[in-house]
Design an enzyme around this catalytic site. Structure first.
Site, mmCIF file in Angstrom:
data_model
loop_
_atom_site.group_PDB
_atom_site.id
_atom_site.type_symbol
_atom_site.label_atom_id
_atom_site.label_comp_id
_atom_site.label_asym_id
_atom_site.label_seq_id
_atom_site.Cartn_x
_atom_site.Cartn_y
_atom_site.Cartn_z
ATOM 1 N N GLY A 124 0.869 -1.175 0.000
ATOM 2 C CA GLY A 124 0.000 0.000 0.000
ATOM 3 C C GLY A 124 0.905 1.223 0.000
ATOM 4 O O GLY A 124 1.865 1.290 0.791
ATOM 5 N N ARG A 165 10.253 -1.381 -5.018
ATOM 6 C CA ARG A 165 9.035 -1.382 -5.855
ATOM 7 C C ARG A 165 8.974 -0.047 -6.599
ATOM 8 O O ARG A 165 9.198 0.999 -5.992
ATOM 9 C CB ARG A 165 7.767 -1.581 -4.986
ATOM 10 C CG ARG A 165 7.710 -2.948 -4.314
ATOM 11 C CD ARG A 165 6.340 -3.201 -3.691
ATOM 12 N NE ARG A 165 5.356 -3.534 -4.705
ATOM 13 C CZ ARG A 165 4.037 -3.621 -4.451
ATOM 14 N NH1 ARG A 165 3.569 -3.381 -3.237
ATOM 15 N NH2 ARG A 165 3.198 -3.950 -5.414
ATOM 16 N N ASP A 200 -1.618 4.617 -6.300
ATOM 17 C CA ASP A 200 -0.183 4.487 -6.004
ATOM 18 C C ASP A 200 0.619 5.659 -6.535
ATOM 19 O O ASP A 200 1.689 5.971 -6.032
ATOM 20 C CB ASP A 200 0.367 3.184 -6.594
ATOM 21 C CG ASP A 200 -0.084 2.019 -5.744
ATOM 22 O OD1 ASP A 200 -1.239 1.579 -5.909
ATOM 23 O OD2 ASP A 200 0.685 1.590 -4.872
HETATM 24 O O1 MRU Z 1 0.521 -4.135 -4.524
HETATM 25 P P1 MRU Z 1 -0.090 -3.393 -3.381
HETATM 26 O O2 MRU Z 1 -0.884 -4.254 -2.466
HETATM 27 O O3 MRU Z 1 0.941 -2.556 -2.652
HETATM 28 O O4 MRU Z 1 -1.098 -2.379 -4.082
HETATM 29 C C1 MRU Z 1 -1.775 -1.453 -3.272
HETATM 30 C C2 MRU Z 1 -2.765 -0.632 -3.995
HETATM 31 O O5 MRU Z 1 -2.929 -0.727 -5.188
HETATM 32 C C3 MRU Z 1 -3.513 0.384 -3.186
HETATM 33 O O6 MRU Z 1 -4.775 0.611 -3.710
HETATM 34 C C4 MRU Z 1 -2.744 1.710 -3.180
HETATM 35 O O7 MRU Z 1 -1.406 1.515 -2.808
HETATM 36 C C5 MRU Z 1 -3.361 2.713 -2.293
HETATM 37 S S1 MRU Z 1 -3.113 2.346 -0.601
HETATM 38 C C6 MRU Z 1 -3.835 3.514 0.359
#
Ligand code: MRU
Length: 348
Positions: free
Chosen positions: A53, A95, A243
């Site tokens: 996230g 990432r 993101d």
């Molecule tokens: O791969 P992830 O689980 O890190 O992806 C997270 C998301 O796509 C969320 O929607 C985004 O980071 C927003 S978190 C408040």
């Protein structure tokens, strides 16, 4: 009016000189904290989505660089900063898509350079203060997002969300889920449909867990059910996190979000993105410039330990997609509800 208290989570924290994280890969069956004492452990935790996230990754990275220099016996702050920069460069390779990671690392680098005149031990404490401030600030921003976003939710709404943009994805309260938590706390009756979110099931494993804990009516659906629940009239709004948001409002979020925005448009349903301004990347003119992470094929072919596709099959596994600004009804940040044209609204 009825009011409810929302339980929050300690997603990331600095405890006993370590970066303490909830290991999200184990949820919902196990709730376990892990202590990261090396920068490599923090990198691995981000890479393998133990912490995930966008805002939570930023907070973990900020504590990660503190951890990287915490036991460093450098004689000068200049030398300490060199090792901090090395750690920050390394964490930046974990990432690529969530801009909060780079935003938090740049902020830590800047604070270190601004305080080079401090003695090394004093500088370490100043860096820890900054990481705590990034953490606490995120919590304040998420609550503000909840307040602004809840104004868009009506009593009786069915709300669809994707992936997990809750407390587990932030410092404890969430972005998209903050909107639902706040509406619920205000006594609005809502029903949240949570996409399971293939392949890593953040929606099934994490979002439903958070919503049920908060006492919010929740229904888990396979990603492919979204069009059907919209046609059945069960969904009045879609709210997701992001993101990275480019200057024109194009928004990267978990793979499948773009598809939901297209479906929402086809069904005349408002589509909202909720994110703090630390997720804005004004250096990118549009979403085509956002780097999109690709994940390992095994997450699709043998996720969770069971092979579900033939050996050797070709796999394409982008972790995120970009929703064009024209499909986004509004972007909710801690500053308020932004409407198109987004570039103008963000600059204002
Ligand atoms: O791969 P992830 O689980 O890190 O992806 C997270 C998301 O796509 C969320 O929607 C985004 O980071 C927003 S978190 C408040």
């Amino acid at each position: 009016m009825t009011t409810h208290t929302i339980p929050t989570v300690d997603t990331v924290a600095w405890r006993d000189d370590a970066v303490r994280l909830i290991d999200q890969t184990l949820l919902p069956t196990e709730f376990t904290y892990i202590d990261c004492r090396t920068v490599e452990q923090v990198w691995e935790a981000i890479k393998s989505l133990r912490v995930r996230g966008a805002p939570a990754i930023g907070v973990a990275a900020a504590y990660g660089v503190v951890r990287a220099v915490w036991n460093n016996n450098a004689a000068t702050s200049d030398a300490l900063i060199k090792s901090l920069e090395k750690a920050a460069d390394y964490l930046a390779t974990s990432r690529p898509t969530a801009v909060n990671l780079f935003w938090a690392l740049d902020r830590m680098r800047r604070v270190a350079r601004e305080h080079v005149a401090l003695a090394p031990d004093a500088l370490k404490l100043r860096l820890l203060d900054e990481a705590v401030e990034i953490h606490e600030e995120d919590d304040r921003l998420c609550h503000a997002i909840g307040e602004h976003g809840a104004t868009l939710i009506q009593d009786g709404d069915g709300v669809l969300t994707h992936c997990n943009a809750g407390g587990l994805a932030t410092s404890g309260y969430g972005t998209a889920l903050a909107v639902m938590f706040t509406a619920h706390a205000q006594g609005k009756r809502i029903h949240v449909y949570s996409d399971e979110t293939r392949p890593l099931l953040q929606g099934a494993r994490l979002t439903t867990w958070e919503l049920m804990r908060a006492g919010i009516e929740t229904t888990l659906i396979c990603d492919s059910v979204a069009a059907q629940v919209m046609r059945e009239g069960r969904i009045q709004r879609v709210v997701t996190g992001a993101d990275r948001i480019a200057a024109n409002g194009d928004s990267a979020n978990k793979i499948g979000t773009y598809m939901l925005a297209v479906l929402a448009k086809a069904h005349g349903i408002p589509f909202y993105i909720a994110a703090p301004t630390s997720t804005l990347d004004m250096s990118l003119d549009n979403g085509g410039l956002i780097p999109i992470e690709e994940r390992a094929a095994e997450e699709v072919t043998e996720g969770f330990g069971r092979r579900t596709a033939p050996e050797g099959v070709n796999v394409y596994a982008p972790a995120f997609d970009v929703t064009p600004a024209e499909l986004i009804t509004a972007i909710i940040t801690e500053k308020g509800v932004h409407r198109p044209p987004y570039r103008k609204s963000f600059l204002a």
